[in-house]
Scaffold this motif. Structure first.
Motif, PDB file in Angstrom:
ATOM      1  N   LEU A  49      22.672   0.040 -14.051  1.00 56.44           N
ATOM      2  CA  LEU A  49      21.827   1.212 -14.291  1.00 56.44           C
ATOM      3  C   LEU A  49      20.419   0.924 -13.784  1.00 56.44           C
ATOM      4  N   PRO A  50      19.768   1.939 -13.217  1.00 53.20           N
ATOM      5  CA  PRO A  50      18.421   1.724 -12.689  1.00 53.20           C
ATOM      6  C   PRO A  50      17.399   1.588 -13.813  1.00 53.20           C
ATOM      7  N   VAL A  51      16.544   0.590 -13.711  1.00 47.98           N
ATOM      8  CA  VAL A  51      15.440   0.463 -14.667  1.00 47.98           C
ATOM      9  C   VAL A  51      14.156   0.475 -13.839  1.00 47.98           C
ATOM     10  N   ASN A 278      20.002   8.926 -15.171  1.00 50.64           N
ATOM     11  CA  ASN A 278      19.839   7.548 -15.638  1.00 50.64           C
ATOM     12  C   ASN A 278      18.392   7.084 -15.659  1.00 50.64           C
ATOM     13  N   VAL A 279      17.499   7.885 -15.106  1.00 47.03           N
ATOM     14  CA  VAL A 279      16.088   7.511 -15.124  1.00 47.03           C
ATOM     15  C   VAL A 279      15.327   8.562 -15.929  1.00 47.03           C
TER      16      VAL A 279
END
Ligand SMILES: [Zn+2]
Lengths: 479, 396
Positions: A49-51, A278-279
């Protein structure tokens, strides 16, 4: 009829953060082995997952502030879908709905005077990878090092009207972004790339002509040539009907000096943007906003004025303020030596000379301004001769941690205060070369140079040249 | 039931459905596209369970990307017992071969399975269990869920998997995650949404009625009210889910991993042939639908409206939670799905999720117990588990 060219630029700038935009891989992709800086996230593997890297948002905001933009206090990331092997997830995370910065203004100066160029928006996004074609094997390999390296795209309004203005605009962007230390902006390294949108219309018309888009230009010279070529092509088409202009993407071939229409597929073009679930939207509160605002550097113009008030010429002040690396080196040196003219001379002539010799740009300067200031003090205090000071400067370039005072002492570069020694050397040199002495006495002024050189060599340069010259002439005259 | 059965010496056994990535153990997500795919890392939720002493006893079957009704779209066929469709994880639990199942609830399949198998399942509040290491499908709503044959088993595992995770950007704060385990579990009033009771068969109706009776017996007030726009969740969720799925499965292009076509003469053919061969027909339909909703022409007309509908549904739920501790609704329309049902309507999943979509689209927690579903306020898992305990067959 007279025509005017209408140009808008989309400039991609790689941000100089240490890590990528959504994972912790190194973002320094230039000059590494293929796929050295990759992880499951930037390779688009399922389950990662993008962080968001907060530094990227910091840099995006900084860039926006440098270009006089309004900062969106809630900024979002969106997905842009398309298929290409260098895009491992088949979507690029970018900012479509709420970019970090909007409505900016950049002032440029050309031979025609000053002009404002409006910035539509600056958005943050991830870069794609690279395809490497292997001719021997007739295969294509994918390198994901550059994938997810953070970029900003600076979109201007179509406010530019000539190659000269475009060059001034790009140089101005470079200066400002380098001042903010958010980007290298080196076209040769691919850390600055440019899409040029160009159309031509009769002068005074308020309708835009048919637009051509040239993608991924990577040198200012090529951009200038492409603009000249495209302008002529458009005028030719309008006046002589040589071709029917179409809105299209064109590729610039800099070697042939021509542009070509790129083949477009009928189906291409719908990127199906939507918010990346996801962001989470990035909320920039006052504290964050202020901390970034407070970290902004002085603008080049402010520095320039400051330098002029220190007694420097306008020319020198401008040269120093043009590059943040040079400006900081000068300021640090000045802080130590408190002599603006000396510091400016050293930076402009000597430091530049070494950089040129090494083939380095101003931005690659690592010399400590403090050390340079100490070196200048040695010269001003007549402890080191100018010639030897230049040797010490060379050494400082090799080793940034060097202490000039210590280095001078350890390498026997300190000027001799011992006039007895100087007298002794002069006497020896005069005795060893009676012909030169006779020539000088006979009116050949140049003959002194040979004697002077010999003395200097024996004294290892550790004497003030003016003093040595005076003492030498006195000694000869006494004979 | 399994895609792979594993041996474990651990006292507590967990079966992970095939949407949960497991390092060193293949995860296909029910798709030929990912047949034999081995992830380089494991799901955070599974890792937490393993660190707490659970042992992985196998991977259970799922339909292609867990989008379907009850596993009927799995690339290697549905799990059918006596003409009835079965969920892999539920079967493993019913056979007492695992103590708890870890599933990804994308389109309600685990809740449907629990409702039809007499099991307990919980879909926790969105963001309280890390989605790191799950095959992404509809990221804005899918949630790592638990299923077991007792409330205690579900509760025990929930305490392990709930928690903030830096690797998931949508993860809630540690304090909010903690509150899931600490919040008051007292339940006083439950609402029954009348417009969510449509199209249910006699068995499901009986389950609802018996649930209402059980609640009242325990001194809980039950009130039947109109459900408003909550019933619109299905349409909106189908749009969001298919669009996000379409985008998420784009990465399976035959270039890097997963199925690659043998025959192709250029890049476009590599993409097309690999995806044509790798995806099933149900998924392809959903991909085309999702792709259409995101097109420039449809984005504002369709996708943006679905996003607005999501906000309206969340608002309506929150209004209800001002008065009620939970909302009771069915999880399924009937007590079993037959092979015939699917033959008659291949896309039954996109209708049957009428009952599961409200909790999916809103990210609210939901439990299934006694064959019925309760949806609660965010972080009110303890209340839901209190009700689940009252309704569980074991509790009677
Ligand atoms: Zn990475």
């Amino acid at each position: 009829m007279n025509y005017e060219t209408v140009i808008g630029l989309e400039v991609h700038v790689e941000l100089a953060t240490n890590s990528k935009i959504f994972c912790s891989c190194s973002a320094h992709s230039f000059g590494t082995d293929p796929n050295e800086h990759v992880c499951p996230a930037c390779c688009g593997m399922p389950g990662m997952l993008p962080v968001v890297n907060k530094r990227v948002v910091d840099f995006g905001m900084k860039a926006g502030m440098m270009l006089n933009c309004d900062i969106n206090r809630v900024t979002t990331f969106d997905k842009k879908s398309y298929y290409y092997p260098d895009l491992p997830a088949a979507y690029q995370t970018t900012q479509w709905f709420a970019p970090v910065a909007v409505n900016g203004l950049v002032e440029i100066e050309t031979s025609k005077g000053k002009k404002g160029v409006r910035i539509k928006q600056i958005h943050m996004e991830e870069d794609a990878g690279k395809l490497v074609h292997d001719i021997r094997e007739d295969t294509t390999h994918v390198d994901f090092n550059r994938t997810s390296v953070p970029l900003i795209e600076i979109v201007s309004q179509p406010d530019l009207s000539s190659a000269e203005e475009v060059e001034a605009y790009l140089e101005r962007l470079k200066t400002l972004l380098r001042y903010a230390k958010v980007a290298e902006c080196e076209m040769a390294h691919g850390t600055m790339r440019c899409d040029v949108n160009l159309s031509v219309r009769p002068e005074g018309s308020d309708k835009l002509g048919v637009r051509a888009e040239m993608k991924n230009m990577n040198s200012i010279e090529a951009i200038k040539r492409a603009i000249e070529y495209e302008t002529a092509r458009h005028i030719d088409a309008i006046e002589n009907g040589t071709e029917v202009l179409r809105q299209e993407t064109r590729r610039w071939d800099d070697i042939k000096g021509k542009s070509y229409a790129m083949r477009t597929k009928e189906t291409a073009g719908d990127y199906r943007y939507f918010p990346d679930p996801n962001v989470m939207p990035v909320v920039i509160d006052d504290e964050w906003f202020d901390s970034v605002k407070d970290s902004l550097p002085e603008f080049p113009e402010v520095k320039r004025e400051k330098y002029i008030s220190l007694g420097l010429s306008e020319y020198d002040a401008t040269r120093l303020a043009d590059s943040i690396a040079i400006a900081e080196c000068f300021e640090d040196a000045f802080k130590v030596c408190n002599n603006a003219k000396e510091a400016a001379n050293w930076v402009i002539s000597d430091v530049t000379r070494v950089l040129n010799a090494k083939g380095m740009t101003y931005e690659q300067l690592t010399l400590s301004g403090k050390a340079l200031g100490e070196l200048i003090n040695l010269v001003l205090d007549s402890k080191v001769s100018r010639a030897n000071a230049k040797k010490i400067l060379d050494a400082l370039f090799e080793d940034e941690s060097l202490d000039p005072v210590k280095y001078a002492e350890e390498n026997d570069l300190v000027m001799s205060n011992d006039t007895g020694l100087v007298d002794k050397v002069i006497a020896e040199v005069i005795a060893s070369d009676p012909k030169a002495v006779a020539d000088f006495k006979g009116g050949k002024e140049k003959a002194i140079m040979a004697l002077f050189g010999k003395c200097m060599k024996q004294l290892k340069g550790n004497v003030d040249p003016q003093t040595l010259r005076t003492m030498l002439i006195e000694a000869i005259n006494k004979l | 039931m399994y895609t792979l059965k594993l041996e474990t010496a651990a006292k507590a056994r967990v079966v992970a459905d095939d949407m949960i990535l497991t390092k060193g153990v293949a995860t296909a997500a029910g798709s030929k596209m990912l047949q034999g795919f081995e992830s380089l890392f494991s799901s955070e939720a599974l890792t937490r369970l393993e660190n707490a002493g659970y042992g992985l006893c196998g991977k259970s079957r799922v339909g292609e990307f867990a989008l379907d009704l009850m596993g009927e779209t799995a690339f290697d066929g549905a799990l059918v017992v006596d003409g009835v469709l079965k969920n892999g994880a539920a079967e493993v639990l019913s056979a007492k071969e695992a103590d708890v199942a870890l599933c990804l609830d994308v389109n309600g399949s685990c809740r449907r399975a629990a409702a039809q198998s007499g099991l307990i399942s919980i879909k926790p509040t969105y963001g309280t269990v890390s989605r790191y290491g799950t095959v992404p499908v509809a990221c804005s709503g899918e949630t790592v869920s638990l299923m077991a044959d007792s409330v205690e088993a579900v509760k025990k595992a929930l305490a392990v998997v709930v928690g903030h995770d830096d690797k998931d950007g949508t993860s809630q704060s540690e304090a909010l995650c903690d509150s899931v385990l600490k919040n008051d579990g007292t339940v006083k009033r439950v609402a029954v949404l009348k417009n969510m009771l449509v199209s249910i068969d006699a068995d499901v109706k009986a389950n609802i009625e018996s649930a209402i009776e059980d609640l009242k017996k325990n001194g809980i007030e039950v009130e039947e009210i109109e459900g408003g726009n909550i019933a619109a969740a299905k349409v909106a969720w189908n749009i969001l889910m298919c669009a996000e799925m379409c985008n998420n499965v784009s990465r399976y292009d035959g270039v890097k991993y997963g199925h690659r076509a043998q025959e192709f003469s250029n890049l476009d053919e590599l993409y097309m042939n690999s995806r044509t061969e790798g995806f099933g027909s149900f998924l392809k339909t959903a991909i085309i639908f999702g792709s259409e909703t995101l097109s420039t022409d449809n984005y504002m007309k369709v996708y943006d409206k679905a996003l607005r509908t999501r906000r309206i549904i969340v608002d309506e739920f929150n209004k209800l939670f001002g008065e009620f501790d939970a909302v009771l609704m069915p999880a399924v329309s009937k007590s079993a799905y037959t092979v015939k049902d699917i033959e008659n309507d291949k896309f039954m999943a996109f209708n049957e999720n009428f009952y599961t979509a409200p909790a999916s689209i809103s990210g609210l927690p939901a439990v299934v117990s006694g064959g019925v579903q309760l949806v609660g306020k965010a972080f009110s898992e303890n209340k839901l588990l209190t009700v689940a305990k009252l309704l569980a067959k074991e509790g009677k």
